[in-house]
Design a protein around this motif. Structure first.
Motif, PDB file in Angstrom:
ATOM      1  N   UNK A  14       0.811  -0.986   0.203  1.00  0.00           N
ATOM      2  CA  UNK A  14       0.011   0.034   0.414  1.00  0.00           C
ATOM      3  C   UNK A  14       0.533   1.880  -0.172  1.00  0.00           C
ATOM      4  N   UNK A  15       2.494   1.634   0.659  1.00  0.00           N
ATOM      5  CA  UNK A  15       2.914   3.256   0.884  1.00  0.00           C
ATOM      6  C   UNK A  15       4.196   2.225  -0.099  1.00  0.00           C
ATOM      7  N   UNK A 271      -0.182  -4.643 -13.693  1.00  0.00           N
ATOM      8  CA  UNK A 271      -1.159  -3.895 -14.804  1.00  0.00           C
ATOM      9  C   UNK A 271      -2.250  -3.215 -13.527  1.00  0.00           C
ATOM     10  N   UNK A 272      -1.804  -3.263 -12.298  1.00  0.00           N
ATOM     11  CA  UNK A 272      -2.875  -2.351 -11.004  1.00  0.00           C
ATOM     12  C   UNK A 272      -1.875  -1.029 -10.703  1.00  0.00           C
ATOM     13  N   UNK A 273      -2.334  -0.503 -10.078  1.00  0.00           N
ATOM     14  CA  UNK A 273      -2.447   1.350  -9.821  1.00  0.00           C
ATOM     15  C   UNK A 273      -2.519   2.052  -8.851  1.00  0.00           C
ATOM     16  N   UNK A 274      -1.660   2.794  -8.220  1.00  0.00           N
ATOM     17  CA  UNK A 274      -1.999   3.619  -6.996  1.00  0.00           C
ATOM     18  C   UNK A 274      -2.017   4.490  -7.490  1.00  0.00           C
ATOM     19  N   UNK A 275      -2.382   5.706  -6.962  1.00  0.00           N
ATOM     20  CA  UNK A 275      -2.312   7.204  -6.827  1.00  0.00           C
ATOM     21  C   UNK A 275      -2.902   7.653  -5.622  1.00  0.00           C
ATOM     22  N   UNK A 286      -2.768  10.467   0.964  1.00  0.00           N
ATOM     23  CA  UNK A 286      -3.859   9.843   1.087  1.00  0.00           C
ATOM     24  C   UNK A 286      -3.424   9.123  -0.227  1.00  0.00           C
ATOM     25  N   UNK A 287      -4.657   8.015  -0.700  1.00  0.00           N
ATOM     26  CA  UNK A 287      -3.927   7.303  -1.264  1.00  0.00           C
ATOM     27  C   UNK A 287      -5.530   6.661  -1.700  1.00  0.00           C
ATOM     28  N   UNK A 288      -4.702   5.704  -3.712  1.00  0.00           N
ATOM     29  CA  UNK A 288      -6.391   6.014  -3.913  1.00  0.00           C
ATOM     30  C   UNK A 288      -5.786   3.934  -4.911  1.00  0.00           C
ATOM     31  N   UNK A 289      -6.058   3.684  -4.753  1.00  0.00           N
ATOM     32  CA  UNK A 289      -6.016   1.706  -5.371  1.00  0.00           C
ATOM     33  C   UNK A 289      -7.021   1.094  -6.294  1.00  0.00           C
ATOM     34  N   UNK A 290      -5.961   1.726  -7.715  1.00  0.00           N
ATOM     35  CA  UNK A 290      -7.445   1.135  -9.293  1.00  0.00           C
ATOM     36  C   UNK A 290      -6.688  -0.424  -9.503  1.00  0.00           C
TER      37      UNK A 290
END
Length: 309
Positions: A14-15, A271-275, A286-290
């Motif tokens: 996550x980080x 292929x996964x991403x985090x913003x 702050x974090x977002x996971x796609x």
């Protein structure tokens, strides 16, 4: 910022940056509220900046086609650095020039806050600490998890970083199991080669890490068990924004980035991403996971501030 697992590097779970750091807050009591504004170094700022608070990044999802700034990335150099770059004892200074990623990479010891996952309501605490790792002076981001299983919190990990002349180097992590004390972890994660987040990066530019995490558990019945986790991840600096925390405070001039996993031992991650958003002194705020399709899967946010930068 979700719970670290016991089977793979929590840093990438996550980080992935301090970002990492990763990685974190003059005292703000129990968590702010209202429209107090906090500048990059914790200084007071006008609440009128809330109009530029970061919005949802649904257009910056994990498909790679979401943000025009990623297509204009002008720097795709690998940030993997040799171990000699981290021999400074964690005390060198990198440039913190306004408008560059370096303006968001500092980690202030003593900073502490809680985050909440939107999908589950589970919480984690994050605290910046002076530490040592593999015989070197470091800045650690310590994580505790809170849930129905661990209502009083469980020590999960310490992500270890060093300041270098060019950026923030990620050395690895100390990993903990039930009953471990902070000075006696059950495991460690070491990055080989050490990789660094470049302070000179500007919006629209990217950097790629190509490194292997070696995760070793010590308290096993036969012998220490080490597993290698190779990773290749590209980060794109999307821009600078003000971010409103879950407490109502505004953190000014945070750096927004997207990480896209190109290769991983865990095939489902490719292929996964985090913003995510980083801010000076705090680390990640702050974090977002796609998922691979670009659909937003989860968001976490600061829900309580104990000590601000």
């Amino acid at each position: 910022m979700s719970s670290s697992t016991q089977t793979r590097p929590a840093h990438l779970a996550r980080r992935i940056l301090p970002l990492a750091v990763l990685a974190l807050l003059a005292a703000c009591g129990g968590g702010g509220g209202g429209s107090d504004s906090v500048g990059p170094a914790g200084t007071s700022a006008s609440a009128s900046s809330s109009s530029s608070s970061s919005s949802s990044s649904s257009s910056s999802s994990g498909t790679g086609s979401s943000s025009s700034s990623s297509s204009s990335s002008s720097s795709s150099s690998s940030s993997s650095s040799s171990s000699s770059s981290s021999s400074s004892g964690g005390m060198e200074s990198f440039p913190t020039t306004a408008g560059t990623l370096g303006s968001c990479l500092t980690l202030t010891p003593g900073v502490k806050f809680f985050t909440t996952a939107a999908s589950t309501g589970n919480q984690w605490s994050w605290e910046n600490l002076a530490d040592t790792f593999e015989g070197q002076t470091t800045i650690a981001v310590q994580q505790h998890s809170y849930s129905s299983i661990y209502p009083n919190g469980k020590l999960q990990s310490r992500a270890e970083y060093q300041r270098t002349a060019s950026g923030l180097a990620s050395l690895g992590e100390k990993r903990y199991r039930d009953g471990d004390s902070a000075d006696k972890p059950s495991g460690k994660e070491v990055w080989t080669p050490v990789w660094s987040t470049p302070a000179s990066l500007k919006p629209g530019e990217s950097f790629t890490i190509d490194s292997t995490s070696y995760l070793t558990w010590f308290n096993v019945t036969v012998a220490p068990n080490t597993t290698a986790y190779p990773y290749n991840v590209t980060f794109t600096f999307l821009g600078i924004e003000d971010v409103t925390l879950g407490t109502g405070q505004i953190v000014k001039s945070a750096c927004k980035l997207r990480g896209l996993t190109n290769a991983s031992k865990i095939s489902s991650e490719v292929g996964q991403a985090n913003v995510f958003w980083m801010a000076a002194g705090w680390g990640q705020i702050k974090g977002e996971w796609y998922d691979k399709s670009g659909a937003l899967k989860d968001t976490d946010y600061i829900s309580k501030v104990i000590v601000a930068p």
